[in-house]
Write an enzyme that holds these catalytic residues in place. Sequence first.
Site, PDB file in Angstrom:
ATOM      1  N   GLU A  43       3.397   0.746  -3.682  1.00  0.00           N
ATOM      2  CA  GLU A  43       2.661   0.611  -4.938  1.00  0.00           C
ATOM      3  C   GLU A  43       1.623   1.712  -5.132  1.00  0.00           C
ATOM      4  O   GLU A  43       1.351   2.114  -6.266  1.00  0.00           O
ATOM      5  CB  GLU A  43       1.965  -0.752  -4.990  1.00  0.00           C
ATOM      6  CG  GLU A  43       2.919  -1.915  -5.162  1.00  0.00           C
ATOM      7  CD  GLU A  43       2.211  -3.253  -5.224  1.00  0.00           C
ATOM      8  OE1 GLU A  43       2.774  -4.193  -5.809  1.00  0.00           O
ATOM      9  OE2 GLU A  43       1.096  -3.377  -4.675  1.00  0.00           O
ATOM     10  N   TYR A  86     -10.042  -0.156   2.260  1.00  0.00           N
ATOM     11  CA  TYR A  86      -9.510  -0.038   3.619  1.00  0.00           C
ATOM     12  C   TYR A  86      -9.147   1.394   3.967  1.00  0.00           C
ATOM     13  O   TYR A  86      -8.726   2.170   3.108  1.00  0.00           O
ATOM     14  CB  TYR A  86      -8.253  -0.904   3.778  1.00  0.00           C
ATOM     15  CG  TYR A  86      -8.450  -2.139   4.631  1.00  0.00           C
ATOM     16  CD1 TYR A  86      -8.398  -2.078   6.010  1.00  0.00           C
ATOM     17  CD2 TYR A  86      -8.678  -3.382   4.051  1.00  0.00           C
ATOM     18  CE1 TYR A  86      -8.564  -3.216   6.797  1.00  0.00           C
ATOM     19  CE2 TYR A  86      -8.843  -4.527   4.819  1.00  0.00           C
ATOM     20  CZ  TYR A  86      -8.788  -4.429   6.196  1.00  0.00           C
ATOM     21  OH  TYR A  86      -8.956  -5.546   6.968  1.00  0.00           O
ATOM     22  N   HIS A 131      -1.961  -7.908   7.601  1.00  0.00           N
ATOM     23  CA  HIS A 131      -1.439  -6.563   7.352  1.00  0.00           C
ATOM     24  C   HIS A 131      -0.082  -6.463   8.030  1.00  0.00           C
ATOM     25  O   HIS A 131       0.019  -6.643   9.250  1.00  0.00           O
ATOM     26  CB  HIS A 131      -2.357  -5.489   7.945  1.00  0.00           C
ATOM     27  CG  HIS A 131      -3.769  -5.525   7.444  1.00  0.00           C
ATOM     28  ND1 HIS A 131      -4.251  -4.672   6.479  1.00  0.00           N
ATOM     29  CD2 HIS A 131      -4.817  -6.316   7.803  1.00  0.00           C
ATOM     30  CE1 HIS A 131      -5.526  -4.933   6.258  1.00  0.00           C
ATOM     31  NE2 HIS A 131      -5.898  -5.932   7.047  1.00  0.00           N
ATOM     32  N   ASP A 170       0.800  -1.220   0.000  1.00  0.00           N
ATOM     33  CA  ASP A 170       0.000   0.000   0.000  1.00  0.00           C
ATOM     34  C   ASP A 170       0.836   1.275   0.000  1.00  0.00           C
ATOM     35  O   ASP A 170       0.371   2.324  -0.451  1.00  0.00           O
ATOM     36  CB  ASP A 170      -0.946   0.007   1.204  1.00  0.00           C
ATOM     37  CG  ASP A 170      -2.068  -1.007   1.042  1.00  0.00           C
ATOM     38  OD1 ASP A 170      -2.298  -1.449  -0.091  1.00  0.00           O
ATOM     39  OD2 ASP A 170      -2.706  -1.364   2.044  1.00  0.00           O
TER      40      ASP A 170
END
Length: 647
Positions: A302, A383, A435, A299
């Site tokens: 990218e 998210y 995560h 996250d």
Amino acid sequence: MTQLSVTLANHPLEPLSREELKAAVQILKDQRQLTEADRFVSVSLKEPKKEVVIGFDGTQPFDREVFIIILNKQDNATYEAVVSLASQQVVSWVHVPGVQPMIMLDEQVECEAAVRKSLLFIEALERLGIDTPELVMVDLWSPGNWGTEEDATERLARPLCFLRSDEKDNGYARPLPIVPIVDLNKMEVLRVEEYEYTAIPSKAFNYTPDRVGPLRSTIKPVEITQPEGPSFAINGHEVEWEKWKFRIGFNAREGLTLHTLSYNDQGRERPVMYRGSLSEMVVPYGDPGPIQNRKNAFDSGEYGIGQLANSLELGCDCVGYIKYFDGVMSDSKGELFVIKNAICMHEEDFGILWKHTDWRTNDVEVRRSRRLVVSSISTVANYEYGFFWYLYQDGNIQFEVKLTGILSTAGLHPGEKPKYGNMVGPELYAPNHQHFFNVRMDMQLDGNENSVYEVNVVSEELGPDNPRENAFYAKSTLLETEQQAKRDIKLETARYWKFVNDNVKNELGQSVGYKIVTGENCFPFASDNSSLLKRAGFIKHHLWVTPYNEDEMYASGKYPNQHIGGDGLSKWAEQDRSIKNTDIVVWYTMGHTHVPRPEDWPVMPAAYIGFMLKPVSFFNQSPALDLPAQPKKNYCGSKMKADGCQS
């Protein structure tokens, strides 16, 4: 060549102003003769060398340099540029072959539009009985790299698609069994992968007040007031609060950063951490199904946590006396792009800091804890991630991530029970996933010469020195090289790590330092041979330590998008460099394993994950002794007074 009139910032670490950013873009466009094919991936401050910042006293001149990443979409080529604002020159222009820079915000918008109008996509929708492409949500997902020529040579996206019943509907309740493969440079759909489900989930799951139904009416107002204003002082992006001093930074990739964090100890400014930031985060999914098995989102590297930051609002994201800071950056065309209120700073009451009652005299001393909160929240498709730095009056530093938003869902055959996730509705499930967050901390404990010790609590051997067989002690071991410092949490020995300056002692002759107090954590479930662990090797260990290198900033390497792997921390640590009594960088990886629950749907209550840095022998005694007692006030309401509440 025409010189631009630019007012430069007054400190080397002050984030780029609107004026500076626009000037840097214009200089690069003019001097490199950029065309419409050249897209600005990011424009950010090129932070000066550490010695320049540490030695800066406000009197000497310094250059302002801007680091810019360019993607030429026509040639699929990436370039790195450095622009000097002082000389108004492009001082560096370098082609970086074989990489894909992070996905630009504009590309996410353009990708959705391109997919919706694609005839290949429209035909796939028709085969599902859908004639409303305008109501399809297209969430751009990075494709990863699975060893194909396409992954290595083309700039791709592999979006997931969901169907809304209207423009305000929660589309994640209706995942579609189709995946368009998009060439982002040409912005066209190459093909559409189609997977068969017997039915698209039809039940609506909404969360907005107008669609939830009757809301609770029992909640009474809580007012937070600071009639004399806040206790912090601000000069640009420099902040002083309760003996702490630091600078706030922000950029498109990392988002919120902290710099030159120091503590005023009896009039002496003592450095603690030179720079703290989210280095990388990755979200691997554990479902082997054809739609889900490629989902490993980096996250930060990218997508860019900074460029996805929210504009925060008083009373919702932050409460109290708020100071906001904007996020200044560029869009892909080089136009000024400002996220208003990207960073929120405020104070919070945090309960009791310390207390003691002398039962013999009935004298009571109690001090309430107050903490300073610096936060930013980013939305990455479904998210939300809130990133919070907390500073405390007793010298503690805390980093916390709050995870919320909406689950990424998938469809089921009627009667099917998912093995790799949990049902959250009829014909609807959410896959298991993890995560991982890596935080980079450039430590500076009373100077740059620092070391790392691992501390394990061990039982004393049985014998005459342990007559009750209950003795234990803390055993410290110096970690001298990078390979030695690849370490993991161990609950059996209450393991922790402390970062110290052996050249500076407190009044007791102890080396000054800080220790890391770990919170929730986990290990990855993927195999060492998986694409995930090849590309995100940093998640194999909870602690890494490297000697400072200004080019080693991101745990997954500079360009993780579509990278085959083998870069970043796992590569650098192979050098096994010395980390003893030198300028060190600490990298802490923390992980959250999410096996979804029905209670996480249709919107997730926040999960918290983080760690704390606590002083260990850094001070001679508690630094919170000098806090004044708060004046006693009657905080009881009238009803509570009648029930016996007293001031």
